[in-house]
Each structure stands twice: as structure tokens, then as C-alpha cells.
Write a protein that holds these residues in place. Structure first.
Motif, short mmCIF file in Angstrom:
data_model
loop_
_atom_site.label_atom_id
_atom_site.label_comp_id
_atom_site.label_asym_id
_atom_site.label_seq_id
_atom_site.Cartn_x
_atom_site.Cartn_y
_atom_site.Cartn_z
N THR A 84 13.18 9.06 14.31
CA THR A 84 14.36 8.53 14.08
C THR A 84 14.30 6.98 13.74
O THR A 84 14.90 6.45 12.88
N ALA A 85 13.40 6.41 14.69
CA ALA A 85 13.30 4.94 14.53
C ALA A 85 12.56 4.58 13.22
O ALA A 85 13.13 3.89 12.43
N VAL A 86 11.52 5.34 12.71
CA VAL A 86 11.08 5.09 11.78
C VAL A 86 11.96 5.19 10.29
O VAL A 86 11.92 4.64 9.29
N THR A 87 12.64 6.53 10.51
CA THR A 87 13.59 6.82 9.58
C THR A 87 14.70 5.68 9.08
O THR A 87 15.01 5.44 7.92
N SER A 88 15.22 5.32 10.29
CA SER A 88 16.38 4.26 10.14
C SER A 88 15.48 3.10 9.49
O SER A 88 16.17 2.23 8.86
N PHE A 89 14.34 2.60 10.05
CA PHE A 89 13.51 1.28 9.75
C PHE A 89 13.50 1.46 8.10
O PHE A 89 14.04 0.31 7.50
N PHE A 90 13.17 2.41 7.67
CA PHE A 90 13.07 2.50 6.05
C PHE A 90 14.54 2.74 5.43
O PHE A 90 14.50 2.08 4.24
N SER A 91 15.23 3.32 6.01
CA SER A 91 16.52 3.54 5.44
C SER A 91 17.30 2.28 5.40
O SER A 91 18.10 1.83 4.30
N PHE A 92 17.09 1.32 6.21
CA PHE A 92 17.63 -0.41 6.18
C PHE A 92 17.09 -1.02 4.88
O PHE A 92 17.90 -2.06 4.32
N PHE A 93 16.04 -0.79 4.58
CA PHE A 93 15.33 -1.44 3.23
C PHE A 93 15.93 -1.23 2.23
O PHE A 93 16.33 -2.21 1.15
N SER A 94 16.67 -0.17 1.99
CA SER A 94 17.45 0.26 0.81
C SER A 94 18.76 -0.35 0.88
O SER A 94 19.48 -0.63 -0.15
#
Length: 159
Positions: A84-94
Motif C-alpha cells: 500500500t505504501a509503495v502503491t500510494s508512493f507511485f500514484s502520487f507521481f502521476s
């Protein structure tokens, strides 16, 4: 509290935390505009994380209610938290090009010094597919937990 209520609460809290991070890291936009932008670009990720974490909480609670001691439970829940932490981290980049999550520009600027320029470019370029991959991992851990719970339940019925 029953497992379904607990799961729904955990899913809602996951979404609230995600959107709170979006609002606090986007001082240039009004909170509603930042949330709207996040949902326009990342609705699948936001809702998927809520459902994934809610499902994990449900499975974990259900195993406790049944009296199961699944050895995968702790690993799966930890794996889901990390995913979840990694997923949200990458999603913030977009969200950065839309003016959301301006704080993440700072994080992006640090990536080359940590990972190197090539890896950083790949992480930024493919942030959305990586966020989706994180969702796959979350639901994969849920599937493993559900299978283990099902097998444990069948084993107990035989005994």
C-alpha cells in the motif's frame, strides 16, 4: 466489532489517509480541487487500496473469529502495508503534473541521488503501471490469505 464493519472502516480510513496526504502536500490547490484531481487520475488506485486493505482486515478478523492461527497472516498483512505504501508512493507521481502533491517534486529530485538517473527515469515514467502492480500485489496477498483460510477451515471440518 464484527469483521465486515471493521473491514469497511479500515478501507475508508485507507482512502481518507491517502486523500489527506494529497491535500497536505498540495498547498497550491484548494482541498476539493486536489481531491478531485486525485480521483480523476488515480480513482482505481485509491478505491483499490481501500478495498484491498479492507479485504485483508476482513480475512484477518475472520481467521481470528474461526480460531485459526494462520502463519501467513502476519506476513500478508505486513506485505499489504508495504504494498500500500509503495502503491500510494507511485500514484502520487502521476499527480505532480496537475499541480497536486508538490511536495513529491522534492522527493522526485532526490531519486537520482538514491537510485541513479536511469532507475529514477523509469520510476517516474512508469509510476502509474507500478502503482497498478502494487494493487496486484495487495490483492495477491489477499488471495493467498483467503486460500490459507479456506484450507484451514476445510481441515478443521475434517477433524
Amino acid at each position: 466489532m464484527n469483521p465486515v464493519k471493521k473491514a469497511i472502516l479500515a478501507g475508508i480510513m485507507t482512502i481518507v489517509v491517502y486523500l489527506t496526504v494529497v491535500v497536505f502536500t498540495t498547498p497550491a490547490l484548494e482541498p476539493i480541487a486536489a481531491i478531485n484531481a486525485a480521483f480523476q487520475l488515480n480513482s482505481i488506485v485509491i478505491i483499490g487500496m481501500g478495498i484491498g486493505i479492507g479485504l485483508q482486515v476482513y480475512l484477518s478478523d475472520k481467521s481470528k473469529v474461526l480460531g485459526c492461527r494462520l502463519n501467513v497472516k502476519r506476513k500478508a498483512f505486513g506485505g499489504n502495508a508495504s504494498s500500500t505504501a509503495v502503491t500510494s508512493f507511485f500514484s502520487f507521481f502521476s499527480l505532480v503534473p496537475l499541480g497536486c502533491c508538490g511536495w513529491w517534486l522534492y522527493a522526485l529530485s532526490l531519486l537520482p541521488s538514491i537510485f541513479g538517473t536511469g532507475v529514477s527515469a523509469v520510476l517516474i515514467q512508469y509510476s502509474q503501471p507500478l502503482a497498478y502492480l502494487g494493487l496486484v500485489v495487495i490483492f495477491g496477498f489477499n488471495a493467498l490469505t483467503a486460500i490459507k483460510l479456506y484450507k484451514e477451515k476445510k481441515l478443521r471440518e475434517l477433524i
